[in-house]
Design a protein around this motif. Sequence first.
Motif, PDB file in Angstrom:
ATOM      1  N   PRO A  70       0.827  -1.211   0.000  1.00  0.00           N
ATOM      2  CA  PRO A  70       0.000   0.000   0.000  1.00  0.00           C
ATOM      3  C   PRO A  70       0.858   1.256   0.000  1.00  0.00           C
ATOM      4  O   PRO A  70       1.946   1.296   0.572  1.00  0.00           O
ATOM      5  CB  PRO A  70      -0.809  -0.122   1.292  1.00  0.00           C
ATOM      6  CG  PRO A  70      -0.757  -1.570   1.666  1.00  0.00           C
ATOM      7  CD  PRO A  70       0.562  -2.066   1.171  1.00  0.00           C
ATOM      8  N   THR A  71       0.321   2.287  -0.641  1.00  0.00           N
ATOM      9  CA  THR A  71       0.933   3.608  -0.596  1.00  0.00           C
ATOM     10  C   THR A  71       0.087   4.506   0.288  1.00  0.00           C
ATOM     11  O   THR A  71      -1.149   4.547   0.147  1.00  0.00           O
ATOM     12  CB  THR A  71       1.043   4.202  -2.004  1.00  0.00           C
ATOM     13  OG1 THR A  71      -0.258   4.278  -2.588  1.00  0.00           O
ATOM     14  CG2 THR A  71       1.939   3.347  -2.892  1.00  0.00           C
ATOM     15  N   ILE A  72       0.716   5.161   1.221  1.00  0.00           N
ATOM     16  CA  ILE A  72       0.026   6.026   2.181  1.00  0.00           C
ATOM     17  C   ILE A  72       0.569   7.432   2.027  1.00  0.00           C
ATOM     18  O   ILE A  72       1.788   7.645   2.060  1.00  0.00           O
ATOM     19  CB  ILE A  72       0.215   5.521   3.627  1.00  0.00           C
ATOM     20  CG1 ILE A  72      -0.311   4.081   3.747  1.00  0.00           C
ATOM     21  CG2 ILE A  72      -0.494   6.427   4.614  1.00  0.00           C
ATOM     22  CD1 ILE A  72      -0.059   3.449   5.107  1.00  0.00           C
ATOM     23  N   ASP A  73      -0.329   8.384   1.883  1.00  0.00           N
ATOM     24  CA  ASP A  73       0.059   9.785   1.705  1.00  0.00           C
ATOM     25  C   ASP A  73      -0.707  10.653   2.697  1.00  0.00           C
ATOM     26  O   ASP A  73      -1.850  10.336   3.094  1.00  0.00           O
ATOM     27  CB  ASP A  73      -0.238  10.256   0.275  1.00  0.00           C
ATOM     28  CG  ASP A  73       0.535   9.479  -0.764  1.00  0.00           C
ATOM     29  OD1 ASP A  73       1.757   9.353  -0.603  1.00  0.00           O
ATOM     30  OD2 ASP A  73      -0.093   8.983  -1.728  1.00  0.00           O
ATOM     31  N   PHE A 108      -7.306  18.347   6.187  1.00  0.00           N
ATOM     32  CA  PHE A 108      -6.116  17.480   6.140  1.00  0.00           C
ATOM     33  C   PHE A 108      -6.554  16.051   6.405  1.00  0.00           C
ATOM     34  O   PHE A 108      -7.620  15.810   6.984  1.00  0.00           O
ATOM     35  CB  PHE A 108      -5.054  17.929   7.139  1.00  0.00           C
ATOM     36  CG  PHE A 108      -5.456  17.783   8.583  1.00  0.00           C
ATOM     37  CD1 PHE A 108      -5.223  16.600   9.270  1.00  0.00           C
ATOM     38  CD2 PHE A 108      -6.084  18.829   9.258  1.00  0.00           C
ATOM     39  CE1 PHE A 108      -5.595  16.463  10.611  1.00  0.00           C
ATOM     40  CE2 PHE A 108      -6.455  18.691  10.586  1.00  0.00           C
ATOM     41  CZ  PHE A 108      -6.207  17.508  11.265  1.00  0.00           C
ATOM     42  N   GLY A 109      -5.712  15.099   5.961  1.00  0.00           N
ATOM     43  CA  GLY A 109      -6.051  13.697   6.158  1.00  0.00           C
ATOM     44  C   GLY A 109      -5.056  12.758   5.501  1.00  0.00           C
ATOM     45  O   GLY A 109      -4.026  13.176   4.938  1.00  0.00           O
ATOM     46  N   PHE A 110      -5.378  11.488   5.566  1.00  0.00           N
ATOM     47  CA  PHE A 110      -4.526  10.429   5.023  1.00  0.00           C
ATOM     48  C   PHE A 110      -5.291   9.688   3.930  1.00  0.00           C
ATOM     49  O   PHE A 110      -6.504   9.488   4.029  1.00  0.00           O
ATOM     50  CB  PHE A 110      -4.124   9.434   6.122  1.00  0.00           C
ATOM     51  CG  PHE A 110      -3.277  10.035   7.190  1.00  0.00           C
ATOM     52  CD1 PHE A 110      -1.901  10.068   7.084  1.00  0.00           C
ATOM     53  CD2 PHE A 110      -3.877  10.597   8.326  1.00  0.00           C
ATOM     54  CE1 PHE A 110      -1.124  10.618   8.079  1.00  0.00           C
ATOM     55  CE2 PHE A 110      -3.103  11.152   9.327  1.00  0.00           C
ATOM     56  CZ  PHE A 110      -1.712  11.169   9.202  1.00  0.00           C
ATOM     57  N   SER A 111      -4.543   9.279   2.914  1.00  0.00           N
ATOM     58  CA  SER A 111      -5.121   8.470   1.845  1.00  0.00           C
ATOM     59  C   SER A 111      -4.220   7.264   1.605  1.00  0.00           C
ATOM     60  O   SER A 111      -2.988   7.361   1.686  1.00  0.00           O
ATOM     61  CB  SER A 111      -5.276   9.274   0.550  1.00  0.00           C
ATOM     62  OG  SER A 111      -4.010   9.706   0.075  1.00  0.00           O
ATOM     63  N   ALA A 112      -4.832   6.101   1.316  1.00  0.00           N
ATOM     64  CA  ALA A 112      -4.082   4.866   1.077  1.00  0.00           C
ATOM     65  C   ALA A 112      -4.672   4.165  -0.140  1.00  0.00           C
ATOM     66  O   ALA A 112      -5.880   4.216  -0.378  1.00  0.00           O
ATOM     67  CB  ALA A 112      -4.142   3.944   2.291  1.00  0.00           C
ATOM     68  N   ALA A 113      -3.747   3.532  -0.907  1.00  0.00           N
ATOM     69  CA  ALA A 113      -4.170   2.781  -2.088  1.00  0.00           C
ATOM     70  C   ALA A 113      -3.305   1.537  -2.208  1.00  0.00           C
ATOM     71  O   ALA A 113      -2.111   1.558  -1.887  1.00  0.00           O
ATOM     72  CB  ALA A 113      -4.046   3.636  -3.346  1.00  0.00           C
ATOM     73  N   MET A 114      -3.915   0.461  -2.663  1.00  0.00           N
ATOM     74  CA  MET A 114      -3.185  -0.805  -2.789  1.00  0.00           C
ATOM     75  C   MET A 114      -3.697  -1.553  -4.019  1.00  0.00           C
ATOM     76  O   MET A 114      -4.902  -1.733  -4.175  1.00  0.00           O
ATOM     77  CB  MET A 114      -3.382  -1.665  -1.542  1.00  0.00           C
ATOM     78  CG  MET A 114      -2.673  -3.011  -1.600  1.00  0.00           C
ATOM     79  SD  MET A 114      -2.881  -3.957  -0.083  1.00  0.00           S
ATOM     80  CE  MET A 114      -1.958  -5.439  -0.518  1.00  0.00           C
ATOM     81  N   ALA A 292      -7.656  -1.011  -4.315  1.00  0.00           N
ATOM     82  CA  ALA A 292      -8.468  -0.596  -3.164  1.00  0.00           C
ATOM     83  C   ALA A 292      -7.974   0.751  -2.663  1.00  0.00           C
ATOM     84  O   ALA A 292      -6.767   1.035  -2.669  1.00  0.00           O
ATOM     85  CB  ALA A 292      -8.392  -1.642  -2.066  1.00  0.00           C
ATOM     86  N   THR A 293      -8.929   1.579  -2.211  1.00  0.00           N
ATOM     87  CA  THR A 293      -8.589   2.915  -1.713  1.00  0.00           C
ATOM     88  C   THR A 293      -9.223   3.131  -0.349  1.00  0.00           C
ATOM     89  O   THR A 293     -10.285   2.558  -0.034  1.00  0.00           O
ATOM     90  CB  THR A 293      -9.067   3.995  -2.688  1.00  0.00           C
ATOM     91  OG1 THR A 293     -10.502   3.911  -2.831  1.00  0.00           O
ATOM     92  CG2 THR A 293      -8.411   3.842  -4.058  1.00  0.00           C
ATOM     93  N   PHE A 294      -8.601   3.956   0.443  1.00  0.00           N
ATOM     94  CA  PHE A 294      -9.108   4.332   1.764  1.00  0.00           C
ATOM     95  C   PHE A 294      -8.668   5.757   2.062  1.00  0.00           C
ATOM     96  O   PHE A 294      -7.513   6.125   1.813  1.00  0.00           O
ATOM     97  CB  PHE A 294      -8.585   3.373   2.842  1.00  0.00           C
ATOM     98  CG  PHE A 294      -8.933   3.801   4.230  1.00  0.00           C
ATOM     99  CD1 PHE A 294     -10.213   3.605   4.728  1.00  0.00           C
ATOM    100  CD2 PHE A 294      -7.992   4.413   5.044  1.00  0.00           C
ATOM    101  CE1 PHE A 294     -10.549   4.009   6.017  1.00  0.00           C
ATOM    102  CE2 PHE A 294      -8.315   4.814   6.331  1.00  0.00           C
ATOM    103  CZ  PHE A 294      -9.600   4.606   6.823  1.00  0.00           C
ATOM    104  N   ASN A 295      -9.594   6.557   2.579  1.00  0.00           N
ATOM    105  CA  ASN A 295      -9.314   7.957   2.909  1.00  0.00           C
ATOM    106  C   ASN A 295      -9.919   8.297   4.260  1.00  0.00           C
ATOM    107  O   ASN A 295     -11.042   7.887   4.575  1.00  0.00           O
ATOM    108  CB  ASN A 295      -9.906   8.901   1.852  1.00  0.00           C
ATOM    109  CG  ASN A 295      -9.273   8.717   0.492  1.00  0.00           C
ATOM    110  OD1 ASN A 295      -8.218   9.261   0.208  1.00  0.00           O
ATOM    111  ND2 ASN A 295      -9.951   7.945  -0.362  1.00  0.00           N
ATOM    112  N   ILE A 296      -9.207   9.047   5.035  1.00  0.00           N
ATOM    113  CA  ILE A 296      -9.712   9.607   6.271  1.00  0.00           C
ATOM    114  C   ILE A 296      -9.239  11.056   6.355  1.00  0.00           C
ATOM    115  O   ILE A 296      -8.051  11.336   6.191  1.00  0.00           O
ATOM    116  CB  ILE A 296      -9.277   8.796   7.505  1.00  0.00           C
ATOM    117  CG1 ILE A 296      -9.859   9.420   8.772  1.00  0.00           C
ATOM    118  CG2 ILE A 296      -7.749   8.644   7.577  1.00  0.00           C
ATOM    119  CD1 ILE A 296      -9.693   8.551  10.008  1.00  0.00           C
ATOM    120  N   ASN A 297     -10.179  11.971   6.561  1.00  0.00           N
ATOM    121  CA  ASN A 297      -9.862  13.394   6.526  1.00  0.00           C
ATOM    122  C   ASN A 297     -10.541  14.105   7.696  1.00  0.00           C
ATOM    123  O   ASN A 297     -11.541  13.628   8.257  1.00  0.00           O
ATOM    124  CB  ASN A 297     -10.355  14.016   5.214  1.00  0.00           C
ATOM    125  CG  ASN A 297      -9.609  13.487   4.002  1.00  0.00           C
ATOM    126  OD1 ASN A 297      -8.567  13.985   3.633  1.00  0.00           O
ATOM    127  ND2 ASN A 297     -10.176  12.438   3.384  1.00  0.00           N
TER     128      ASN A 297
END
Length: 455
Positions: A70-73, A108-114, A292-297
């Motif tokens: 996964p990539t987390i930004d 602001f928040g975090f985003s992840a993709a795999m 797959a994607t996931f975001n929390i802001n």
Amino acid sequence: MRFFRHLLPAALLWAGASAAAAQTTVDTLRLSREECVAIALQESQTVKVANLEVKRMDYSKKEILASLFPTIDFSGAYQRSIELQTVSMDMGGQSQQFKMGTDNVWNFGFSAAMPLVNASLWKSISLSDTQILQSLESARASRLDLVNNINQAYYALMLAIDSREVIRANYDLAVFNAGVYKKQFEAGTASEYDVLRSSVQVTNVEPELLQADIAVKQCQLQLKVLMGIDHEVAVMPTIDLKDMKREMYGYQLEGDRNLSRNTSLRSMDLNCKLAAQNVTLQKMAWVPSLSATFNINWNAMSNGNAFKNQSFNPYSTVGLALQVPIFSGGSKLQKLRQAEVQVKELDLQRENLVNSLNMQVDLALDNIDRQVRQISSSENGVRQASKALEIMQKSFEIGAATYLDLRDSEIANTSAQLAYLQSIYNYLVSTSELDTLLGKEEALGIPAETTTTGK
């Protein structure tokens, strides 16, 4: 006191000579061929560069493997309104205007993709494995070439040293004959012409001896450059060519003409494998990909001071992203055709390479067989020339032969010895080249810990 004044210069001279002798001993290295190979493999810049290239390709593979994780930004933004947006609304036939928005907006928040399904990425991993094998084979080829050059330089140094000894013996014999004629002339039993003629022979041999010394230094320099050691250190072999003769007939091909370890053929096979994998990679471009994607802001909106009374509210999402390639103007199809043509080209090149390598092996075996016969013939020539010189010396002593006859025998003996040494050198160089062609590390003297199996 007079005794010590006479003793002091002699003591200083002896100390200086001892120091010079010690320095000569320190600066002269007597190394076997195997030791020269080991030093070269450790110090050679070419081998170091090849090993670094292998390490670089290993990092490249790890870079591709990292794409499976996964990539987390993290992202953050702040926006300050200079003039709020005005909204006009018609309410009961009357137009009313009012301001919308807030002075401050925080987000602001975090985003992840795999990646879940990505055929092209999976195939790229197998391509990186093949590229690592290519780097390993390139490093192996560098070692084989270096060791072959070390062997040839070592044999050339042995040839130069032994040839110098033969020429020196010829020179010493010419000096001895000149001294004999000089004494006979002083005793009245030889003419001045004989003295001059023998002195001229000494003068004629001196340039050959000087050239032999230069050849030894040049061979030493070449060997030191290949080994990567200090040029001020003198390198000398531990054996001579005649000692090598006792072992060189132990070389046997034993019918092993397998080209599977030839570095050019192995590199070609890896190129063919890489081209075939590239064809499959181009086909994977039509396969859909899924991730797959996931975001929390967190966001906050307020008026007035941007750092007071902020209320951050979280929100999050999770989802799937599907990408199905449909049309790209035919570029994928053209890339696939290019890859297929490249596979056919490499197949033809491999066939041509195999034919060329088989021809080179045949020529190398013919050269070795011819040089073995040449060694035997030269050895017989040395015995015959030595026997002829011995007979001519006895004939000269009793006056049954002239000095010219004696000198011709000496030259013939010297030429026979040089030809014998040259034939041994040619044989050793040919076997080293054949071992390099067949990729036989153990025969070349490469230590087992430095060889690469390509696995």
